[in-house]
Design a protein around this motif. Structure first.
Motif: not given
Length: 436
Positions: A229, A412, A415, A420-422, A424-426, A428-429
């Motif tokens: 992050s 990821n 994705k 299919s992921v932002s 920030k979602q990447f 976090t994952n």
């Protein structure tokens, strides 16, 4: 060279993996009739060099034979992990070192070669010193560096650039400015074998470095909490999605595989203007692209800087070498054969010359004159310069990370590129698997 024995899996289209493995005589450590077994990647021209080294060793050592079996890249990664975990690994394990090697070493699945290298000091002295980093775990050496140094390189089709009337990019802003110009002419700005995922990873490797410098990924390697992050990480993830949104990649890139070399073909058939790929790509384009390389159609360079970025423009990413380990489950006889192969069969003169003929820089020292005399001298010297002058040479992420973290990374990345992921979602994952 006949390919039937060495490329059975690649040719057995539609055959279930288990059946294909049985058909090619794949065996565990005790099933080779007393000889050693060796698995490695197929695909020309690299496969021919690997096979040639085995054949030369077998000819010189009729009582110490090595039986080799080949696999496609993605299939190999799954197969070797399963075999090692089940205690049925080949005697000689081909790999990339780094995080995966660490898991094998910590589980006692590969031999500690430290004392052997002490005894065989001449073997160690002939190899690039930097190549031993990814072979070393907690100060001990668990693999023999082999083959070639492979930085990731930005290739471009000079003929397409001339046709559109533009110059190779000198910055990230130049890359983004070139995208609409090529699309307007019906030419994909970038080729990408996105189904293989590790090809997409190269983009993140460079953007993380160019924007944040090597410390951003180093924090991830060291297990720093929420390291994915970091603001520079989010910026890099955002920029790659901006390139996707701008139609920077060939349409349908998510269904194109690197194992088939379809991404390479897009470049040398003028359907794509640029491609980010490993140094090994040069040999493939030289072999498969007709006169594309010899006629001056192929250009190459290090990845350009990002304005305001912290990374040194000389930095590179990729493979400092390839690596051979010995299974701890092998018999004493098989281990001896493997060590003899390391000492007298790996990177001998004929193999070194073959790698150079294929447009690669071997990790053996003292090859400068051979590189300069090669028909690919210009590319080899560019390749050698990128690798030798880099202030930081980051190992490919999927090899530097543990297998569990690498698997999550590749999932990821797919994705992220499919949007299919932002960003920030990447992050976090990926934060969830730091330290696994």
């Amino acid at each position: 060279m006949a390919l039937s024995r060495r490329t059975l899996l690649a040719l057995a289209a539609g055959v279930p993996v288990s059946a294909a493995l049985a058909a090619c005589g794949s065996s565990g450590p005790g099933d080779s009739g007393g000889g050693a077994t060796y698995w490695y990647l197929n695909g020309m021209p690299q496969e021919g060099v690997r096979a040639g080294a085995v054949d030369a060793f077998n000819k010189a050592n009729p009582d110490s034979q090595i039986k080799d079996t080949t696999y496609q890249n993605d299939a190999y990664k799954t197969k070797i992990k399963t075999a090692i975990g089940a205690g049925k690994a080949p005697t000689i394990i081909w790999g990339w070192g780094g995080g995966t090697l660490r898991t094998y070493a910590e589980a006692g699945q590969v031999e500690d070669l430290t004392s052997w290298f002490d005894e065989q000091s001449e073997v160690k002295k002939r190899l690039f010193p930097a190549s031993f980093g990814a072979a070393t775990v907690d100060g001990k050496i668990y693999a023999m560096p082999c083959e070639t140094v492979q930085p990731i390189i930005l290739y471009y089709n000079q003929k397409v650039f001339d046709r559109v009337g533009v110059n190779p990019p000198e910055s990230w802003d130049d890359i983004m400015a070139l995208v609409p110009k090529f699309n307007a002419k019906g030419i994909a700005p970038f080729s990408l074998g996105g189904q293989s995922r590790w090809t997409s990873m190269m983009w993140l490797e460079f953007l993380f470095d160019r924007i944040g410098g090597p410390d951003v990924f180093q924090a991830i390697i060291e297990g720093e909490k929420n390291a994915w992050s970091h603001p520079d990480s989010i910026t890099a993830l955002t920029k790659v999605q901006e390139l996707v949104e701008a139609d920077g990649f060939i349409k349908g890139f998510s269904s194109i595989t690197a194992d088939s070399n379809a991404d390479q073909a897009l470049l040398y058939t003028d359907r794509a203007a640029m491609m980010l790929h490993g140094a090994w790509s040069y040999g493939i384009q030289q072999a498969d692209g007709g006169d594309f390389v010899s006629s001056g159609g192929l250009g190459y360079m290090n990845f350009p800087p990002v304005d305001g970025g912290k990374g040194d423009p000389s930095n590179t990413v990729g493979n400092p070498a390839q690596y051979l380990s010995i299974s701890s489950k092998a018999t004493d006889e098989q281990k001896k054969i493997a060590k003899d192969f390391f000492a007298t069969g790996v990177l001998q003169d004929a193999e070194v010359e073959a790698w150079i003929d294929n447009g690669s820089v071997p990790v053996r020292l003292g090859t400068e004159k051979l590189l300069a005399a090669s028909k690919s001298a210009d590319f080899l010297q560019v390749n050698y310069g990128i690798a030798s002058k880099a202030k930081t040479f980051v190992q490919s992420w999927d090899q530097a990370l543990s297998p569990a973290a690498a698997a999550a990374l590749l999932d990821n990345i797919a994705k992220l590129f499919q949007q299919s992921v932002s960003p920030k979602q990447f992050a976090t994952n990926m934060n969830a698997v730091i330290g696994t």
